[in-house]
Design an enzyme around this catalytic site. Structure first.
Site, short mmCIF file in Angstrom:
data_model
loop_
_atom_site.label_atom_id
_atom_site.label_comp_id
_atom_site.label_asym_id
_atom_site.label_seq_id
_atom_site.Cartn_x
_atom_site.Cartn_y
_atom_site.Cartn_z
N PHE A 135 -1.09 0.93 12.97
CA PHE A 135 -2.02 1.51 12.00
C PHE A 135 -3.36 0.79 12.14
O PHE A 135 -3.43 -0.43 12.04
CB PHE A 135 -1.51 1.38 10.56
CG PHE A 135 -2.47 2.01 9.58
CD1 PHE A 135 -2.51 3.39 9.41
CD2 PHE A 135 -3.37 1.23 8.86
CE1 PHE A 135 -3.42 3.97 8.54
CE2 PHE A 135 -4.28 1.81 7.99
CZ PHE A 135 -4.30 3.18 7.83
N ASP A 220 -5.69 -6.74 15.90
CA ASP A 220 -5.97 -6.21 14.57
C ASP A 220 -5.23 -7.11 13.58
O ASP A 220 -4.02 -6.97 13.39
CB ASP A 220 -5.52 -4.75 14.47
CG ASP A 220 -5.76 -4.15 13.08
OD1 ASP A 220 -5.95 -4.94 12.12
OD2 ASP A 220 -5.74 -2.92 12.94
N LYS A 249 -8.81 -6.93 4.47
CA LYS A 249 -7.89 -7.16 3.35
C LYS A 249 -8.12 -8.49 2.59
O LYS A 249 -8.96 -8.53 1.72
CB LYS A 249 -6.44 -7.01 3.83
CG LYS A 249 -6.13 -5.53 4.16
CD LYS A 249 -4.67 -5.21 4.10
CE LYS A 249 -4.42 -3.72 4.06
NZ LYS A 249 -4.53 -3.02 5.35
#
Ligand SMILES: *Cc1c(COP(=O)(O)O)cnc(C)c1O
Length: 387
Positions: A135, A220, A249
């Protein structure tokens, strides 16, 4: 009109939300509008890394708001310089570009990889290998990079130039790593894909196979980075440094920020006019980020995160309904024997505990500052539900 009805009348229905109006938070506990309290094992999807409204963090953020809340990137700010210095040092990278989200950080990484290759080798070497079940974000290009068919719908045409390799399949990687490829992009622990850590052998193979071809590695670390795994970067558990790292995040303790960091090789790829972001490196977010780094870049704090992760795993494995536990540090996936993760998450809510799900697993991303007492209290609720 109550909040939920008002909300649904005016906000686009892009999320399946729980019928809960969050009102405030303190430490590792959230409160809804009726004053009901919840132990938070989700931290806003790994974002409130220091919990809710941590005192030092809130003071730094408020002080920055009162000093200068924003200026354009035509000028310099000291707080961005300080944050960039400490962030690159903690990550072991050379330079950083600041944006506002994970997807934006990945867009930046993709642009750097393609421009690096174009500058050096010309056209035709623009493909990026990503992994099945990955993702990478919700923009058209990061959706295109995401290795899950369910995301490749409705919004045609998608960005071309992404090739999907099966995670942990070294032969598949070898077969697809041809001379049209400029980079391999991967999560060390696939988060949305179900909290699955890559095999060490596969990560080794990525580095061994890409190095002789001058193919870039892009980690990532949007969900795994900034201390989540018990190291500053999840990649530090695997013993490699990628050419490019993306973070978001948990990076600023709950304020919107994304960062794309590069090592020496790509530090000069983006030149004046090739990339930008109005809000990128916002002083308030940088001030929040500096407070996060005071903890998340401290080896003693990271050891504590790793220890708490082990404690979580040990306690969770004692629950008979738990089939297995995946992930690293405070990034935890729980496979259940018979119960459905979605039902467990709903039941947890009723019982004063916030948990997440990822695919068929219950997923935990508690604040990095969570105490053993709160871990015990939350696991007791979970164990009760899983009886
Ligand atoms: C959350 C996430 C993203 C997207 O981040 P946004 O801030 O929602 O754009 C990208 N990659 C990974 C691994 C993520 O977990």
């Amino acid at each position: 009109m109550n909040t939920i009805d008002k909300f649904n009348e005016h906000v686009m229905g892009t999320y399946g939300r729980y019928p809960l109006v969050m009102d405030s938070g303190s430490g590792e506990t959230a409160s809804d509008e009726n004053g009901k309290k919840y132990i938070d094992f989700g931290s806003g999807i790994g974002t409130n890394s220091l919990g809710y409204c941590n005192d030092a963090w809130a003071d730094a953020v408020c002080a920055q708001v009162r000093k200068i809340q924003h200026t354009s990137n035509y000028y310099y700010t000291k707080v961005q310089a300080d944050f960039a210095e400490q962030l690159t040092k903690a990550a072991g990278m050379e330079k950083v570009f600041f944006g506002n989200s994970g997807a934006e950080a990945n867009e930046c990484a993709i642009k750097i990889a393609r421009k690096y290759s174009f500058d050096k080798y010309g056209k035709g070497r623009h493909n990026i290998i990503t992994l099945v079940n990955s993702f990478h974000g919700r923009t058209i290009t990061t959706l295109s990079a995401t290795g899950q068919d369910v995301f490749h719908n409705y919004f045609f045409p998608f960005t071309e130039g992404f090739i999907f390799v099966k995670a942990n399949d070294i032969d598949d990687l070898k077969a697809k790593l041809d001379d049209t490829v400029c980079a391999v992009m991967f999560e060390h622990i696939q988060g949305e894909g179900g909290v699955n850590a890559l095999d060490k052998e596969f990560v080794d193979a990525i580095y061994e196979l890409t190095a002789p071809k001058d193919v870039l590695t892009i980690a990532d670390e949007i969900q795994t980075g900034v201390g989540r795994s018990g190291k500053f970067l999840a990649g530090d558990n695997f013993g490699h440094k990628p050419d490019i790292v993306t973070l978001a995040k948990g990076i600023a303790g709950g304020l919107p920020m994304g960062a794309c960091l590069t090592g020496k090789k790509c530090a000069g790829v983006l030149t004046a006019g090739t990339h930008g972001s109005t809000f990128g490196g916002n002083p308030v977010c940088c001030a929040g980020g500096l407070e996060v780094l005071k903890k998340a870049a401290d080896p003693a704090f990271l050891d504590e995160v790793a220890k708490k992760g082990e404690y979580f795993r040990k306690k969770l494995c004692e629950i008979p309904e738990v089939e297995g536990v995946s992930g690293l540090g405070l990034m935890i996936g729980i496979t259940l024997k018979t119960k459905k993760a979605g039902d467990v998450a709903k039941a947890a809510l009723d019982n004063g505990l916030l948990v997440l799900t990822a695919k068929e697993k219950v997923r935990l991303l508690p604040p990095l500052t969570i105490s053993y007492e709160e871990i015990d209290a939350g696991i007791a609720i979970l164990a009760d539900i899983l009886k």
